[in-house]
Design a protein around this motif. Sequence first.
Motif, mmCIF file in Angstrom:
data_model
loop_
_atom_site.group_PDB
_atom_site.id
_atom_site.type_symbol
_atom_site.label_atom_id
_atom_site.label_comp_id
_atom_site.label_asym_id
_atom_site.label_seq_id
_atom_site.Cartn_x
_atom_site.Cartn_y
_atom_site.Cartn_z
ATOM 1 N N ARG A 106 0.831 -1.202 0.000
ATOM 2 C CA ARG A 106 0.000 0.000 0.000
ATOM 3 C C ARG A 106 0.870 1.260 0.000
ATOM 4 N NH1 ARG A 106 -2.953 -1.456 3.902
ATOM 5 N NH2 ARG A 106 -1.998 -0.303 5.591
ATOM 6 N N ALA A 107 1.944 1.262 0.798
ATOM 7 C CA ALA A 107 2.839 2.419 0.871
ATOM 8 C C ALA A 107 3.499 2.716 -0.477
ATOM 9 C CB ALA A 107 3.898 2.194 1.940
ATOM 10 N N HIS A 108 3.662 1.675 -1.298
ATOM 11 C CA HIS A 108 4.298 1.858 -2.606
ATOM 12 C C HIS A 108 3.289 1.864 -3.754
ATOM 13 C CE1 HIS A 108 7.745 0.655 -0.125
ATOM 14 N NE2 HIS A 108 8.424 1.406 -0.975
ATOM 15 N N GLY A 109 2.004 1.926 -3.420
ATOM 16 C CA GLY A 109 0.978 1.991 -4.449
ATOM 17 C C GLY A 109 0.778 0.696 -5.226
ATOM 18 N N VAL A 110 1.187 -0.418 -4.650
ATOM 19 C CA VAL A 110 1.048 -1.715 -5.322
ATOM 20 C C VAL A 110 -0.253 -2.362 -4.857
ATOM 21 C CG1 VAL A 110 2.059 -4.006 -5.617
ATOM 22 C CG2 VAL A 110 3.543 -1.991 -5.453
ATOM 23 N N PRO A 111 -1.155 -2.679 -5.787
ATOM 24 C CA PRO A 111 -2.393 -3.331 -5.370
ATOM 25 C C PRO A 111 -2.127 -4.762 -4.889
ATOM 26 C CG PRO A 111 -2.277 -3.177 -7.761
ATOM 27 C CD PRO A 111 -1.077 -2.455 -7.213
ATOM 28 N N VAL A 112 -2.959 -5.225 -3.969
ATOM 29 C CA VAL A 112 -2.766 -6.538 -3.363
ATOM 30 C C VAL A 112 -4.035 -7.368 -3.543
ATOM 31 C CG1 VAL A 112 -2.171 -7.755 -1.226
ATOM 32 C CG2 VAL A 112 -1.242 -5.490 -1.655
ATOM 33 N N ARG A 113 -3.846 -8.679 -3.677
ATOM 34 C CA ARG A 113 -4.947 -9.626 -3.819
ATOM 35 C C ARG A 113 -4.814 -10.692 -2.738
ATOM 36 N NH1 ARG A 113 -4.954 -14.668 -5.572
ATOM 37 N NH2 ARG A 113 -6.784 -15.522 -6.543
ATOM 38 N N CYS A 114 -5.939 -11.122 -2.186
ATOM 39 C CA CYS A 114 -5.957 -12.225 -1.227
ATOM 40 C C CYS A 114 -6.741 -13.371 -1.841
ATOM 41 C CB CYS A 114 -6.601 -11.783 0.083
ATOM 42 S SG CYS A 114 -6.665 -13.116 1.303
ATOM 43 N N GLY A 115 -6.072 -14.505 -2.044
ATOM 44 C CA GLY A 115 -6.740 -15.681 -2.593
ATOM 45 C C GLY A 115 -7.331 -16.516 -1.484
ATOM 46 N N GLY A 116 -7.765 -17.706 -1.822
ATOM 47 C CA GLY A 116 -8.318 -18.597 -0.817
ATOM 48 C C GLY A 116 -9.456 -19.433 -1.344
ATOM 49 N N MET A 117 -9.437 -19.717 -2.633
ATOM 50 C CA MET A 117 -10.529 -20.408 -3.297
ATOM 51 C C MET A 117 -10.916 -21.717 -2.605
ATOM 52 S SD MET A 117 -10.782 -21.426 -7.314
ATOM 53 C CE MET A 117 -9.122 -22.003 -7.393
ATOM 54 N N LEU A 118 -9.972 -22.574 -2.313
ATOM 55 C CA LEU A 118 -10.306 -23.891 -1.788
ATOM 56 C C LEU A 118 -10.153 -23.994 -0.276
ATOM 57 C CD1 LEU A 118 -8.872 -26.145 -4.617
ATOM 58 C CD2 LEU A 118 -11.242 -25.486 -4.184
ATOM 59 N N GLU A 119 -10.304 -22.896 0.425
ATOM 60 C CA GLU A 119 -10.244 -22.900 1.886
ATOM 61 C C GLU A 119 -11.565 -23.388 2.456
ATOM 62 O OE1 GLU A 119 -7.773 -22.055 3.873
ATOM 63 O OE2 GLU A 119 -6.435 -20.910 2.600
ATOM 64 N N THR A 120 -11.495 -24.121 3.558
ATOM 65 C CA THR A 120 -12.719 -24.386 4.312
ATOM 66 C C THR A 120 -13.087 -23.092 5.026
ATOM 67 O OG1 THR A 120 -11.585 -25.032 6.347
ATOM 68 C CG2 THR A 120 -12.000 -26.779 4.717
ATOM 69 N N GLY A 121 -14.209 -23.111 5.734
ATOM 70 C CA GLY A 121 -14.623 -21.920 6.468
ATOM 71 C C GLY A 121 -13.591 -21.455 7.469
ATOM 72 N N ILE A 122 -12.766 -22.382 7.982
ATOM 73 C CA ILE A 122 -11.738 -22.023 8.961
ATOM 74 C C ILE A 122 -10.700 -21.101 8.331
ATOM 75 C CG2 ILE A 122 -9.840 -22.968 10.363
ATOM 76 C CD1 ILE A 122 -11.670 -25.434 10.805
ATOM 77 N N GLY A 123 -10.359 -21.297 7.081
ATOM 78 C CA GLY A 123 -9.424 -20.424 6.390
ATOM 79 C C GLY A 123 -10.114 -19.277 5.670
ATOM 80 N N ARG A 124 -11.338 -19.506 5.236
ATOM 81 C CA ARG A 124 -12.073 -18.489 4.473
ATOM 82 C C ARG A 124 -12.363 -17.245 5.322
ATOM 83 N NH1 ARG A 124 -14.372 -19.638 -0.119
ATOM 84 N NH2 ARG A 124 -14.346 -21.838 0.441
ATOM 85 N N ALA A 125 -12.726 -17.432 6.589
ATOM 86 C CA ALA A 125 -13.072 -16.300 7.455
ATOM 87 C C ALA A 125 -11.917 -15.309 7.599
ATOM 88 C CB ALA A 125 -13.549 -16.801 8.815
ATOM 89 N N PRO A 126 -10.702 -15.743 7.991
ATOM 90 C CA PRO A 126 -9.613 -14.771 8.087
ATOM 91 C C PRO A 126 -9.194 -14.226 6.717
ATOM 92 C CG PRO A 126 -8.865 -16.951 8.799
ATOM 93 C CD PRO A 126 -10.332 -17.039 8.551
ATOM 94 N N ASN A 127 -9.342 -15.007 5.656
ATOM 95 C CA ASN A 127 -9.035 -14.490 4.321
ATOM 96 C C ASN A 127 -9.964 -13.339 3.954
ATOM 97 O OD1 ASN A 127 -6.904 -16.168 3.821
ATOM 98 N ND2 ASN A 127 -8.009 -17.537 2.453
ATOM 99 N N LEU A 128 -11.240 -13.457 4.309
ATOM 100 C CA LEU A 128 -12.184 -12.377 4.027
ATOM 101 C C LEU A 128 -11.819 -11.116 4.806
ATOM 102 C CD1 LEU A 128 -15.544 -14.347 3.980
ATOM 103 C CD2 LEU A 128 -14.372 -13.291 2.035
ATOM 104 N N ALA A 129 -11.441 -11.294 6.069
ATOM 105 C CA ALA A 129 -11.040 -10.140 6.880
ATOM 106 C C ALA A 129 -9.810 -9.471 6.273
ATOM 107 C CB ALA A 129 -10.768 -10.570 8.316
ATOM 108 N N ILE A 159 -11.049 -15.834 14.637
ATOM 109 C CA ILE A 159 -10.961 -15.933 13.180
ATOM 110 C C ILE A 159 -12.282 -15.596 12.509
ATOM 111 C CG2 ILE A 159 -9.076 -17.616 13.254
ATOM 112 C CD1 ILE A 159 -11.207 -19.742 12.409
ATOM 113 N N GLY A 160 -13.344 -15.383 13.289
ATOM 114 C CA GLY A 160 -14.614 -14.967 12.706
ATOM 115 C C GLY A 160 -15.612 -16.083 12.493
ATOM 116 N N THR A 161 -15.255 -17.287 12.852
ATOM 117 C CA THR A 161 -16.157 -18.424 12.734
ATOM 118 C C THR A 161 -15.695 -19.509 13.689
ATOM 119 O OG1 THR A 161 -17.250 -19.901 11.154
ATOM 120 C CG2 THR A 161 -14.884 -19.590 10.863
ATOM 121 N N GLU A 162 -16.549 -20.467 13.918
ATOM 122 C CA GLU A 162 -16.216 -21.596 14.798
ATOM 123 C C GLU A 162 -16.394 -22.892 14.025
ATOM 124 O OE1 GLU A 162 -15.168 -21.697 18.030
ATOM 125 O OE2 GLU A 162 -15.010 -19.517 17.994
ATOM 126 N N PRO A 163 -15.498 -23.847 14.211
ATOM 127 C CA PRO A 163 -15.696 -25.151 13.578
ATOM 128 C C PRO A 163 -16.934 -25.846 14.147
ATOM 129 C CG PRO A 163 -13.523 -25.002 14.613
ATOM 130 C CD PRO A 163 -14.278 -23.770 14.978
#
Length: 121
Positions: A27-50, A93-97
């Motif tokens: 962000r400081a250098h003006g470079v856009p960033v992407r967060c992936g996570g296509m095949l995450e279960t909800g345990i990984g998907r929640a923090p990826n969304l945040a 993480i925003g969700t519970e198993p």
Amino acid sequence: MTVAEEQHRRVAQERRNRWLERGAVARAHGVPVRCGGMLETGIGRAPNLALAALPGFTLPGDASASSRYFAEDVTEPFVLQDGRLPVPRTPGIGTEPLPDALRRFRGARRDLYGGAAGRGR
């Protein structure tokens, strides 16, 4: 909390902190960033969304509804609302198993410490 759970929590925290640092540098250098996570279960998907909701994460990610990838997830399903996934607002993480789902999906269980399972160390 067992030693193994505490170690996992620390690794997850360190990993998240690295991504936060990388996002800030980009962000400081003006470079856009992407967060992936296509095949995450909800345990990984929640923090990826945040993470994807933070400033600087401006490129589209590939996270979608749980049902796009899984007939059943190990957390409550993530559902699109007006074409978007809502960012979890709960602590942690925003969700519970879901314990029953975890029991159904887990593979063979081994005790890594040589004692009774679930004893903690």
